[in-house]
Design a protein around this motif. Structure first.
Motif, PDB file in Angstrom:
ATOM      1  N   ILE A   5     -26.059   4.288  31.592  1.00  0.00           N
ATOM      2  CA  ILE A   5     -27.212   3.768  32.327  1.00  0.00           C
ATOM      3  C   ILE A   5     -26.823   2.397  32.870  1.00  0.00           C
ATOM      4  CG2 ILE A   5     -29.641   3.064  32.208  1.00  0.00           C
ATOM      5  CD1 ILE A   5     -29.880   4.763  29.648  1.00  0.00           C
ATOM      6  N   LEU A  62     -36.985   4.542  33.843  1.00  0.00           N
ATOM      7  CA  LEU A  62     -35.844   5.410  33.551  1.00  0.00           C
ATOM      8  C   LEU A  62     -36.250   6.882  33.538  1.00  0.00           C
ATOM      9  CD1 LEU A  62     -34.121   3.245  30.789  1.00  0.00           C
ATOM     10  CD2 LEU A  62     -33.190   3.813  33.048  1.00  0.00           C
ATOM     11  N   MET A  63     -37.491   7.144  33.149  1.00  0.00           N
ATOM     12  CA  MET A  63     -37.979   8.532  33.091  1.00  0.00           C
ATOM     13  C   MET A  63     -38.469   9.003  34.457  1.00  0.00           C
ATOM     14  SD  MET A  63     -38.267  10.922  30.706  1.00  0.00           S
ATOM     15  CE  MET A  63     -37.693  12.082  31.931  1.00  0.00           C
ATOM     16  N   ILE A 102     -27.545   6.556  36.734  1.00  0.00           N
ATOM     17  CA  ILE A 102     -27.340   7.354  35.534  1.00  0.00           C
ATOM     18  C   ILE A 102     -25.995   8.050  35.695  1.00  0.00           C
ATOM     19  CG2 ILE A 102     -28.206   9.232  34.074  1.00  0.00           C
ATOM     20  CD1 ILE A 102     -30.104   6.837  34.152  1.00  0.00           C
ATOM     21  N   ARG A 105     -33.393  13.639  36.081  1.00  0.00           N
ATOM     22  CA  ARG A 105     -34.268  13.729  34.906  1.00  0.00           C
ATOM     23  C   ARG A 105     -33.722  14.679  33.854  1.00  0.00           C
ATOM     24  NH1 ARG A 105     -38.796  13.598  38.108  1.00  0.00           N
ATOM     25  NH2 ARG A 105     -38.778  15.861  38.256  1.00  0.00           N
ATOM     26  N   HIS A 140     -31.078  14.741  32.506  1.00  0.00           N
ATOM     27  CA  HIS A 140     -30.270  14.049  31.492  1.00  0.00           C
ATOM     28  C   HIS A 140     -31.127  13.276  30.505  1.00  0.00           C
ATOM     29  CE1 HIS A 140     -26.720  14.919  33.801  1.00  0.00           C
ATOM     30  NE2 HIS A 140     -27.207  14.312  34.863  1.00  0.00           N
ATOM     31  N   ILE A 141     -32.410  13.133  30.822  1.00  0.00           N
ATOM     32  CA  ILE A 141     -33.231  12.153  30.110  1.00  0.00           C
ATOM     33  C   ILE A 141     -34.444  12.811  29.466  1.00  0.00           C
ATOM     34  CG2 ILE A 141     -34.425   9.929  30.341  1.00  0.00           C
ATOM     35  CD1 ILE A 141     -32.907   9.566  32.998  1.00  0.00           C
ATOM     36  N   MET A 174     -38.032  11.899  26.800  1.00  0.00           N
ATOM     37  CA  MET A 174     -38.843  10.776  26.353  1.00  0.00           C
ATOM     38  C   MET A 174     -39.834  11.215  25.284  1.00  0.00           C
ATOM     39  SD  MET A 174     -40.774   8.004  28.727  1.00  0.00           S
ATOM     40  CE  MET A 174     -41.718   6.649  28.065  1.00  0.00           C
ATOM     41  N   PRO A 180     -31.103  16.533  26.198  1.00  0.00           N
ATOM     42  CA  PRO A 180     -30.870  15.374  27.055  1.00  0.00           C
ATOM     43  C   PRO A 180     -29.730  14.522  26.502  1.00  0.00           C
ATOM     44  CG  PRO A 180     -32.740  14.963  25.639  1.00  0.00           C
ATOM     45  CD  PRO A 180     -32.274  16.353  25.323  1.00  0.00           C
ATOM     46  N   ILE A 226     -29.771  11.276  27.158  1.00  0.00           N
ATOM     47  CA  ILE A 226     -30.439  10.000  26.928  1.00  0.00           C
ATOM     48  C   ILE A 226     -31.842  10.280  26.394  1.00  0.00           C
ATOM     49  CG2 ILE A 226     -31.336   7.916  28.045  1.00  0.00           C
ATOM     50  CD1 ILE A 226     -29.214   8.509  30.303  1.00  0.00           C
ATOM     51  N   LEU A 245     -35.480   8.412  25.275  1.00  0.00           N
ATOM     52  CA  LEU A 245     -36.259   7.190  25.324  1.00  0.00           C
ATOM     53  C   LEU A 245     -37.412   7.310  24.329  1.00  0.00           C
ATOM     54  CD1 LEU A 245     -36.516   7.149  29.232  1.00  0.00           C
ATOM     55  CD2 LEU A 245     -34.791   5.991  27.826  1.00  0.00           C
TER      56      LEU A 245
END
Ligand SMILES: Nc1ncnc2c1ncn2[C@@H]1O[C@H](COP(=O)(O)OP(=O)(O)OP(=O)(O)O)[C@@H](O)[C@H]1O
Ligand SMILES: [Mg+2]
Lengths: 217, 170, 264
Positions: free
Chosen positions: C13, C58-59, C71, C97, C99-100, C102, C176, C178, C180
């Motif tokens: 990131i 980030l999301m 990213i 998204r 990759h991420i 939450m 994911p 990453i 959060l």
């Protein structure tokens, strides 16, 4: 009273046909307009608002008049049953749109965000996450609207349809027996409304099955 | 009081009587619900599918204008009144016109008064006064503004000749 | 686990000169932050300092107004089309998204779905995974968070701690890189905080996941994080290893903040 039955039965058929048809129209119109009210595009929202206010702001009787008697003058012609179903359906749908909009906006923003974070597309989020929750809240007011609709079908004698109320009035005029005729009419409407109430109750229970809305999600 | 039809200008379906409507399945007849015209239509054999029942005269007029029906049936008086008020070149009275023949006779509607049976004295008194009043210039004058004239007077016909039911108190 | 400064790997990131406004209020203000693969970064700071906003950026729940977020070397909010840089379209954002994940303070489980269904929904509808495969994987994930016996429970039938563990399993189901976490224990009863932290502790061991967690639990940040970032007014005030931040912070503001939260 047995003499009344043929006339009342033919009226019942018209009333049930109009109610069911208009419910279908109202269902589609309510969802379309209710969701359009929440659209990001201003013209879409505006169009939905015009429809809702037009139909809520004028009476169903007047709408029936315009669709049945005035539209033919500009070349748009529906037969009486179609006109009745269309008008009553769109009229109820305008109220239903507010029910749909209200139920959708009552879903917390966090539900959209959670769906977004799970990478669901907006359509998937609406279909899988938002609507199933919102629909439960729509059912009780929709049940009320449906019963209102049932009673509104009595207006269609304006456009030459012989619904229950019309047949009862005709019988009354022919026999001058207001008491028994209206007693029968009352009984039939009551049974119809109870049947609808029962149906919506069942639907509500089915949709809410297993869900508990107490506490934080 | 005789019957009449309103038709579209030129009377395209050529309707000059209830019987004409019965003979033409394509023709649609409008009438106001709860009136005698409904019984006439039934009596001459006009099918239910050919009849449109309007709740009142204004709706019937709208129905004519919208082309929902080919003819509207009413008493001559109603029809004349509608045409006068409508001022619509697209509509006209069907001429000539013959009233519905029921049980071998042309049906005619008569106006009447109803009394409680106990009020026999009142009935006789009113009958007496009416007999003296009807057909006087004063009477004709008074009803002229409603569209009535000498033609609608019953003439020599008596209530006894019209009413057969033993209970009828007229 | 190493501290970023000594690491030569490219950042997973990369946040450069990032700015975010709410109206005239600048809540993220010229922020620069690199986070490297498998790092566990704790984000601390006073209320309103912009921690949640940073995670939401980030999301892609919020749009960036200034600067750039990358990213794995790919710009989040722009993409190139026919050699030109254009604002990112839905497909690009969707790819980013993927990759991420939450986890929210208020769980945000779907109340009309069982725990199992909450977890299988995204793999089936987003990844197109087969239903049976998704189910098996969800069962596994529920087992990992200690809720193997609650597969068919609806969120309304779960305690706060259980809901949050389902929410973690749900985020993990999309695999994911990453994750959060925004104050995920703040809405919990004290007795259920421990079970959620336990799950986090185990997640923190995993090398295949990079974690960014906002927390008010300083002892926990100290325990699991490789790095602690202290921010205030949308800016990073101090960014260092937990030992240093909690032992001998360089900045006066950091010291004051820690003093106020630790005595409380
Ligand atoms: N949707 C919004 N509209 C307007 N202002 C917002 C919005 N969301 C957050 N803010 C403001 O942005 C600033 C940063 O908010 P943010 O939620 O990122 O803070 P935070 O560091 O997470 O605080 P906390 O520790 O209380 O959660 C705050 O001043 C907040 O009031
Ligand atoms: Mg926050």
């Amino acid at each position: 009273m047995v003499d009344y039955l043929p006339a009342m039965l033919s009226g019942l058929k018209v009333t049930v046909l109009l109610t069911l048809g208009a419910m279908a129209v109202a269902f589609v119109a309510a969802f379309a307009a209710g969701m359009a009210r929440l659209s990001r595009r201003a013209p879409v929202r505006g169009l939905a608002l015009v429809y809702i206010e037009l139909f809520r702001g004028t009476s169903a009787l007047v709408q029936l008049f315009w669709v049945y008697f005035a539209l033919p003058l500009v070349g748009i012609r529906f037969d009486a049953v179609t006109a009745g179903i269309l008008v009553l359906g769109l009229n109820t749908g305008a109220y239903g749109a507010e029910v749909v909009r209200g139920a959708l906006s009552a879903i917390p923003r966090e539900q959209y965000q959670a769906a977004w974070a799970l990478n669901l597309s907006p359509a998937q989020a609406l279909w899988r996450v938002i609507l199933p929750q919102a629909v439960i809240a729509m059912v009780p007011p929709a049940g009320n609207l449906a019963i209102e609709l049932l009673k509104n079908t009595a207006l269609v004698s304006l456009i030459t349809l012989g619904d229950l109320t019309f047949q009862a009035q005709t019988l009354r005029a022919a026999t001058l027996e207001s008491g028994p005729v209206f007693a029968l009419l009352l009984g039939i409407y009551f049974l119809l409304a109870q049947t609808m109430r029962f149906g919506f109750r069942r639907l509500e229970n089915r949709l809410a099955h297993g869900q508990d809305y107490g506490g934080v999600r | 009081m005789g019957e009449a039809f309103i038709v579209h200008a030129g009377n395209p379906k050529n309707l000059h009587s209830y019987e004409d409507v019965a003979a033409n399945p394509q023709a649609k007849l409008g009438l106001v619900s709860g009136t005698m015209e409904g019984r006439y239509a039934q009596a001459v054999g006009i099918g239910n599918g050919q009849i449109a029942m309007f709740p009142d005269v204004p709706s019937a007029l709208s129905g004519m204008r919208a082309g929902r029906v080919d003819a509207f049936a009413g008493t001559a008086l109603t029809v004349q009144d509608m045409l006068t008020k409508a001022k619509d070149n697209g509509l006209e009275r069907a001429e000539p016109f013959s009233g519905p023949v029921i049980d071998g006779q042309v049906a005619i509607g008569y106006g009447a008064f109803a009394f409680r049976k106990e009020d026999e004295a009142l009935r006789q008194r009113i009958n007496k006064e009416l007999a003296a009043f009807v057909e006087t210039p004063e009477h004709l004058d008074a009803v002229a503004s409603f569209g009535f004239n000498r033609d609608q007077l019953p003439g020599p016909v008596k209530a006894e000749a019209l009413c057969h039911h033993p209970d009828d108190s007229l | 686990m190493t501290v970023s400064a000594t690491d030569n790997k490219p950042a997973l990131i990369r946040i450069s000169r990032a700015g975010k406004f709410y109206g005239a209020h600048k809540v993220i203000d010229g922020m620069n932050l690199d986070i490297f693969p498998s790092e566990k970064v704790a984000l601390i700071g006073p209320s309103g300092s912009g921690k949640s906003t940073l995670l939401r950026l980030l999301m892609t729940l919020e749009k960036l107004d200034e600067g750039e977020i990358e990213i794995d070397g790919v710009s989040m909010w722009t993409e190139s089309m026919a050699g030109r840089k254009v604002p990112a379209g839905p497909a690009h954002l969707k790819a980013i998204r993927s990759h991420i994940g939450m986890v929210f303070q208020s769980f945000n489980l779907f109340p009309h779905m069982t725990a199992l269904k909450n977890i299988t929904l995204a793999p089936v509808t987003v990844l197109g995974m087969g239903k049976e495969e998704a189910r098996q994987r969800a069962v596994e994930l529920l087992g990992e968070v200690g809720l193997g016996h609650k597969q068919n429970a609806y969120p309304g039938q779960l305690s706060g701690g259980e809901k949050q563990r389902v929410a973690i399993a749900r985020a993990l189901a999309l695999r994911p890189r990453i994750l959060l976490f925004d104050e995920i224990t703040s809405a919990l009863d004290p007795e259920t905080v421990g079970e959620v932290l336990e799950v986090l502790r185990r997640l923190a061991q995993r090398q295949d996941i990079t974690m960014l967690l906002v927390t008010h639990q300083m002892h926990f940040a100290r325990e699991v994080a490789d790095r602690v970032v202290f921010m205030e007014h949308g800016k990073i005030i101090e960014d260092a290893a937990p030992g240093q931040i909690f032992g001998s912070p360089k900045q006066e503001r950091t010291r004051e903040f820690l003093k106020s939260v630790l005595q409380y």
